[in-house]
Write a protein that holds these residues in place. Structure first.
Motif, PDB file in Angstrom:
ATOM      1  N   ALA A  32       0.829  -1.208   0.000  1.00  0.00           N
ATOM      2  CA  ALA A  32       0.000   0.000   0.000  1.00  0.00           C
ATOM      3  C   ALA A  32       0.868   1.264   0.000  1.00  0.00           C
ATOM      4  O   ALA A  32       0.360   2.365  -0.206  1.00  0.00           O
ATOM      5  CB  ALA A  32      -0.927   0.011   1.210  1.00  0.00           C
ATOM      6  N   VAL A  33       2.169   1.113   0.239  1.00  0.00           N
ATOM      7  CA  VAL A  33       3.076   2.259   0.183  1.00  0.00           C
ATOM      8  C   VAL A  33       4.039   2.077  -0.986  1.00  0.00           C
ATOM      9  O   VAL A  33       4.489   0.966  -1.276  1.00  0.00           O
ATOM     10  CB  VAL A  33       3.850   2.447   1.515  1.00  0.00           C
ATOM     11  CG1 VAL A  33       4.878   1.332   1.736  1.00  0.00           C
ATOM     12  CG2 VAL A  33       4.544   3.796   1.568  1.00  0.00           C
ATOM     13  N   LYS A  34       4.319   3.172  -1.682  1.00  0.00           N
ATOM     14  CA  LYS A  34       5.263   3.191  -2.803  1.00  0.00           C
ATOM     15  C   LYS A  34       6.366   4.182  -2.444  1.00  0.00           C
ATOM     16  O   LYS A  34       6.081   5.338  -2.113  1.00  0.00           O
ATOM     17  CB  LYS A  34       4.586   3.644  -4.104  1.00  0.00           C
ATOM     18  CG  LYS A  34       3.226   2.992  -4.380  1.00  0.00           C
ATOM     19  CD  LYS A  34       3.358   1.532  -4.731  1.00  0.00           C
ATOM     20  CE  LYS A  34       1.985   0.922  -5.023  1.00  0.00           C
ATOM     21  NZ  LYS A  34       2.073  -0.540  -5.239  1.00  0.00           N
ATOM     22  N   CYS A  35       7.619   3.752  -2.502  1.00  0.00           N
ATOM     23  CA  CYS A  35       8.735   4.598  -2.067  1.00  0.00           C
ATOM     24  C   CYS A  35       9.677   4.920  -3.214  1.00  0.00           C
ATOM     25  O   CYS A  35       9.992   4.054  -4.043  1.00  0.00           O
ATOM     26  CB  CYS A  35       9.503   3.909  -0.943  1.00  0.00           C
ATOM     27  SG  CYS A  35       8.508   3.633   0.548  1.00  0.00           S
ATOM     28  N   TYR A  36      10.129   6.176  -3.230  1.00  0.00           N
ATOM     29  CA  TYR A  36      11.013   6.659  -4.289  1.00  0.00           C
ATOM     30  C   TYR A  36      12.149   7.455  -3.654  1.00  0.00           C
ATOM     31  O   TYR A  36      11.925   8.227  -2.716  1.00  0.00           O
ATOM     32  CB  TYR A  36      10.243   7.578  -5.247  1.00  0.00           C
ATOM     33  CG  TYR A  36       8.905   7.028  -5.681  1.00  0.00           C
ATOM     34  CD1 TYR A  36       8.765   6.292  -6.856  1.00  0.00           C
ATOM     35  CD2 TYR A  36       7.768   7.231  -4.894  1.00  0.00           C
ATOM     36  CE1 TYR A  36       7.526   5.775  -7.245  1.00  0.00           C
ATOM     37  CE2 TYR A  36       6.529   6.713  -5.264  1.00  0.00           C
ATOM     38  CZ  TYR A  36       6.417   5.984  -6.436  1.00  0.00           C
ATOM     39  OH  TYR A  36       5.187   5.467  -6.793  1.00  0.00           O
ATOM     40  N   PHE A  37      13.357   7.284  -4.180  1.00  0.00           N
ATOM     41  CA  PHE A  37      14.506   8.049  -3.709  1.00  0.00           C
ATOM     42  C   PHE A  37      14.781   9.193  -4.682  1.00  0.00           C
ATOM     43  O   PHE A  37      14.621   9.038  -5.897  1.00  0.00           O
ATOM     44  CB  PHE A  37      15.762   7.172  -3.632  1.00  0.00           C
ATOM     45  CG  PHE A  37      15.765   6.187  -2.476  1.00  0.00           C
ATOM     46  CD1 PHE A  37      14.778   6.194  -1.495  1.00  0.00           C
ATOM     47  CD2 PHE A  37      16.785   5.237  -2.377  1.00  0.00           C
ATOM     48  CE1 PHE A  37      14.796   5.291  -0.448  1.00  0.00           C
ATOM     49  CE2 PHE A  37      16.809   4.327  -1.328  1.00  0.00           C
ATOM     50  CZ  PHE A  37      15.813   4.352  -0.367  1.00  0.00           C
ATOM     51  N   ALA A  38      15.244  10.326  -4.135  1.00  0.00           N
ATOM     52  CA  ALA A  38      15.634  11.488  -4.939  1.00  0.00           C
ATOM     53  C   ALA A  38      17.115  11.768  -4.731  1.00  0.00           C
ATOM     54  O   ALA A  38      17.593  11.789  -3.593  1.00  0.00           O
ATOM     55  CB  ALA A  38      14.813  12.702  -4.517  1.00  0.00           C
ATOM     56  N   SER A  43      19.026  19.773  -0.026  1.00  0.00           N
ATOM     57  CA  SER A  43      18.765  18.327  -0.005  1.00  0.00           C
ATOM     58  C   SER A  43      17.281  18.039   0.185  1.00  0.00           C
ATOM     59  O   SER A  43      16.713  17.139  -0.435  1.00  0.00           O
ATOM     60  CB  SER A  43      19.529  17.656   1.151  1.00  0.00           C
ATOM     61  OG  SER A  43      20.913  17.859   1.050  1.00  0.00           O
ATOM     62  N   ALA A  44      16.662  18.816   1.074  1.00  0.00           N
ATOM     63  CA  ALA A  44      15.310  18.501   1.533  1.00  0.00           C
ATOM     64  C   ALA A  44      14.216  18.787   0.521  1.00  0.00           C
ATOM     65  O   ALA A  44      13.103  18.273   0.657  1.00  0.00           O
ATOM     66  CB  ALA A  44      15.019  19.256   2.828  1.00  0.00           C
ATOM     67  N   VAL A  45      14.499  19.617  -0.475  1.00  0.00           N
ATOM     68  CA  VAL A  45      13.454  19.931  -1.464  1.00  0.00           C
ATOM     69  C   VAL A  45      13.461  18.968  -2.652  1.00  0.00           C
ATOM     70  O   VAL A  45      12.587  19.043  -3.518  1.00  0.00           O
ATOM     71  CB  VAL A  45      13.563  21.381  -1.990  1.00  0.00           C
ATOM     72  CG1 VAL A  45      13.307  22.374  -0.883  1.00  0.00           C
ATOM     73  CG2 VAL A  45      14.921  21.637  -2.657  1.00  0.00           C
ATOM     74  N   THR A  46      14.429  18.059  -2.711  1.00  0.00           N
ATOM     75  CA  THR A  46      14.498  17.151  -3.874  1.00  0.00           C
ATOM     76  C   THR A  46      13.262  16.267  -3.975  1.00  0.00           C
ATOM     77  O   THR A  46      12.889  15.828  -5.059  1.00  0.00           O
ATOM     78  CB  THR A  46      15.759  16.267  -3.822  1.00  0.00           C
ATOM     79  OG1 THR A  46      15.797  15.565  -2.573  1.00  0.00           O
ATOM     80  CG2 THR A  46      17.021  17.097  -3.968  1.00  0.00           C
ATOM     81  N   GLY A  47      12.606  16.019  -2.835  1.00  0.00           N
ATOM     82  CA  GLY A  47      11.396  15.207  -2.870  1.00  0.00           C
ATOM     83  C   GLY A  47      10.300  15.819  -3.715  1.00  0.00           C
ATOM     84  O   GLY A  47       9.442  15.111  -4.268  1.00  0.00           O
ATOM     85  N   LEU A  48      10.297  17.147  -3.855  1.00  0.00           N
ATOM     86  CA  LEU A  48       9.195  17.842  -4.518  1.00  0.00           C
ATOM     87  C   LEU A  48       9.018  17.468  -5.994  1.00  0.00           C
ATOM     88  O   LEU A  48       7.915  17.566  -6.524  1.00  0.00           O
ATOM     89  CB  LEU A  48       9.386  19.359  -4.400  1.00  0.00           C
ATOM     90  CG  LEU A  48       9.171  19.946  -3.003  1.00  0.00           C
ATOM     91  CD1 LEU A  48       9.673  21.377  -2.929  1.00  0.00           C
ATOM     92  CD2 LEU A  48       7.697  19.876  -2.622  1.00  0.00           C
ATOM     93  N   MET A  49      10.072  17.062  -6.640  1.00  0.00           N
ATOM     94  CA  MET A  49       9.969  16.728  -8.063  1.00  0.00           C
ATOM     95  C   MET A  49       9.334  15.358  -8.275  1.00  0.00           C
ATOM     96  O   MET A  49       8.867  15.043  -9.376  1.00  0.00           O
ATOM     97  CB  MET A  49      11.372  16.767  -8.698  1.00  0.00           C
ATOM     98  CG  MET A  49      11.375  16.842 -10.220  1.00  0.00           C
ATOM     99  SD  MET A  49      10.591  18.353 -10.812  1.00  0.00           S
ATOM    100  CE  MET A  49      10.054  17.798 -12.437  1.00  0.00           C
ATOM    101  N   GLY A  50       9.280  14.546  -7.221  1.00  0.00           N
ATOM    102  CA  GLY A  50       8.837  13.167  -7.361  1.00  0.00           C
ATOM    103  C   GLY A  50       7.431  12.962  -7.879  1.00  0.00           C
ATOM    104  O   GLY A  50       7.215  12.178  -8.820  1.00  0.00           O
ATOM    105  N   PRO A  51       6.422  13.632  -7.302  1.00  0.00           N
ATOM    106  CA  PRO A  51       5.056  13.370  -7.748  1.00  0.00           C
ATOM    107  C   PRO A  51       4.838  13.575  -9.249  1.00  0.00           C
ATOM    108  O   PRO A  51       4.131  12.786  -9.891  1.00  0.00           O
ATOM    109  CB  PRO A  51       4.231  14.358  -6.922  1.00  0.00           C
ATOM    110  CG  PRO A  51       5.031  14.546  -5.671  1.00  0.00           C
ATOM    111  CD  PRO A  51       6.463  14.515  -6.126  1.00  0.00           C
ATOM    112  N   SER A  52       5.444  14.607  -9.818  1.00  0.00           N
ATOM    113  CA  SER A  52       5.290  14.851 -11.257  1.00  0.00           C
ATOM    114  C   SER A  52       5.870  13.701 -12.070  1.00  0.00           C
ATOM    115  O   SER A  52       5.260  13.227 -13.037  1.00  0.00           O
ATOM    116  CB  SER A  52       5.975  16.160 -11.652  1.00  0.00           C
ATOM    117  OG  SER A  52       5.413  17.241 -10.950  1.00  0.00           O
ATOM    118  N   TYR A  53       7.064  13.259 -11.681  1.00  0.00           N
ATOM    119  CA  TYR A  53       7.678  12.118 -12.365  1.00  0.00           C
ATOM    120  C   TYR A  53       6.795  10.879 -12.267  1.00  0.00           C
ATOM    121  O   TYR A  53       6.576  10.166 -13.254  1.00  0.00           O
ATOM    122  CB  TYR A  53       9.030  11.784 -11.721  1.00  0.00           C
ATOM    123  CG  TYR A  53      10.217  12.549 -12.246  1.00  0.00           C
ATOM    124  CD1 TYR A  53      10.454  12.668 -13.611  1.00  0.00           C
ATOM    125  CD2 TYR A  53      11.137  13.122 -11.365  1.00  0.00           C
ATOM    126  CE1 TYR A  53      11.565  13.349 -14.085  1.00  0.00           C
ATOM    127  CE2 TYR A  53      12.253  13.804 -11.828  1.00  0.00           C
ATOM    128  CZ  TYR A  53      12.456  13.922 -13.193  1.00  0.00           C
ATOM    129  OH  TYR A  53      13.556  14.576 -13.660  1.00  0.00           O
TER     130      TYR A  53
END
Length: 445
Positions: A301-307, A389-399
């Motif tokens: 139920a969880v999907k994890c992505y690294f940036a 470092s901490a804002v790199t997560g923000l690009m994830g949802p669009s990808y």
């Protein structure tokens, strides 16, 4: 001709075509072909749910000490935890910037505002030091698990710990968290800092009585030196960011805490309503531990992505080639130079890479220019200042939305903001203004 493991780079690109844009520093999304169902991936892993629960219990034992030693944690009963915040405003800005609608709810996990050291490293780093301290005291019959751990603030215990040394190699935030808690307990602390470490972090550590050793080279050399020193002193303990299961376990506890927060905010997580979590990645311990814990708690139920930064995609290259820590970004011609000091790592943790290989949904890269812009966007949209470092997560949802047609309004996206609250105001303002310039003209920031 440049070769890696005896093979020309062209041959590697032929086998792994995605390496082409990656080694040319282009922002890129990689969907992990090695991922399998969580249940299968978790079988036979060296760590299980009971290990995570044991780590959580240890942190609860230390809560009275934390509460007394750090008054800012008193209201939380000495539990070091961060808020979960809705991020509708930054979501809207991301949709405008990328031209990509992001279906689903959008939240930010503010590890940037964790008490004591202001970053995700407050989880793993502080946990490992506390476990080491507990072990030493129990070995010397100075502490029982039934005791009130607040007594560890007494001078008797500081004097006991002063016989021992704790060492760590760090690009910044891990050294900060370990230095702060170790010095508070009374340990002699030596932090080996790489060239990427920010000066303000080194200054803060020295103010707390920590010995900082600066290295002109990168993260790997700082770790190597710290490890070597510890081997020569039986009273020294080395916190190994590359291989430590204790460090990893400290991060996994975040999953138990997050589950409670999601329930409190009535956010449902199920295979039909999946949670997508976007985690900045350096050597891998922090994001790996959090993601592993989430998979144990939530399964598929969880999907994890690294940036990762475009110039330092060590986990991406290691996992893609399945060579993990056997290769570095330098092998493929990348320079490991990035403003994201916490992610400026050339060689990923082999331990974490192998644990996460069957569990991780994907990895993507973000340029420094994008990071600075996102810093400004986050301040303007949510009033929150984060480190690069901490804002790199923000690009994830669009990808992820671009690559997964099944995402709907039932999904939840969670950006893991890993650090930023302790950045000095002058530096916050300078990075914000740089981000504003990138907003005005992305080519001339």
């Amino acid at each position: 001709m440049t070769t890696v493991k005896g093979r020309p780079i062209e041959e590697w690109i032929s086998e792994f075509p995605d390496l082409g844009p990656i080694i040319h520093c282009a922002p890129f999304y990689w969907s992990n072909p090695y991922a399998v169902e969580s249940k299968k991936a978790l079988q036979g892993q060296p760590l299980q749910l009971e290990d995570i629960q044991d780590a959580e219990a240890r942190l609860k034992r230390f809560a009275p000490f934390i509460s007394k030693a750090y008054p800012e944690t008193e209201n939380a009963g000495g539990i070091i935890e961060s808020p979960l915040k809705k991020g509708d405003h930054i979501k809207a800005r991301l949709e405008t910037i990328t031209g990509q609608k992001i279906p689903g709810a959008f939240y930010i996990k503010l590890d940037s505002h964790l008490p004591i050291s202001g970053s995700i490293k407050a989880r793993g780093g502080i946990y490992e030091v506390l476990k080491h301290a507990e072990t030493l005291l129990q070995e010397h019959h100075l502490l029982s698990e039934k005791d009130d751990y607040s007594k560890l603030t007494e001078e008797t215990y500081r004097k006991f710990f002063s016989q021992y040394t704790i060492l760590v190699g760090s690009t910044g935030n891990l050294g900060l968290s370990i230095g702060v808690i170790s010095a508070k307990l009374g340990f002699h602390v030596i932090v080996h800092m790489s060239a990427d470490a920010k000066q303000w972090k080194k200054d803060l550590l020295r103010e707390r009585g920590v010995q900082v050793v600066e290295h002109p080279s990168d993260y790997s050399k700082a770790v190597e030196q710290g490890r070597k020193e510890a081997e020569n002193d039986p009273k020294s303990y080395f916190v190994d960011d590359e291989n430590s299961t204790d460090l990893f376990l400290g991060y996994t506890v975040a999953a138990i805490r997050l589950k409670k927060q999601l329930e409190e905010q009535a956010i449902q997580v199920s295979p039909e309503k999946p949670l997508h979590v976007y985690l900045p990645c350096g050597v891998g311990g922090g994001p790996g531990g959090v993601a592993f814990g989430l998979k144990v708690i939530f399964g598929d139920a969880v999907k994890c992505y690294f940036a990762e930064p475009t110039h330092s995609p060590c986990m991406l290259i290691g996992m893609m080639t399945r060579l993990h820590n056997e290769v570095s970004v330098h092998d493929f011609g990348l320079d490991n130079q990035t403003a994201a000091d916490g992610l400026a790592v050339g060689r990923a943790s082999g331990f974490v890479g192998k644990v996460m290989e069957p569990l991780l949904e994907g990895i993507y890269t973000v340029s420094d220019e994008q990071m600075f812009r996102f810093i400004a966007e986050m301040v303007d949209a949510e009033g929150i200042h984060l480190e690069p470092s901490a804002v790199t997560g923000l690009m994830g949802p669009s990808y992820v939305v671009q690559n997964d047609p099944e995402i709907t309004e039932e999904d939840t996206h969670l950006i893991w903001a890993t650090g930023g609250s302790m950045v000095p105001d002058k530096i916050k303002e300078a990075t914000y203004q740089k981000g504003v310039r990138y907003k005005a003209d992305p080519d001339k920031g």
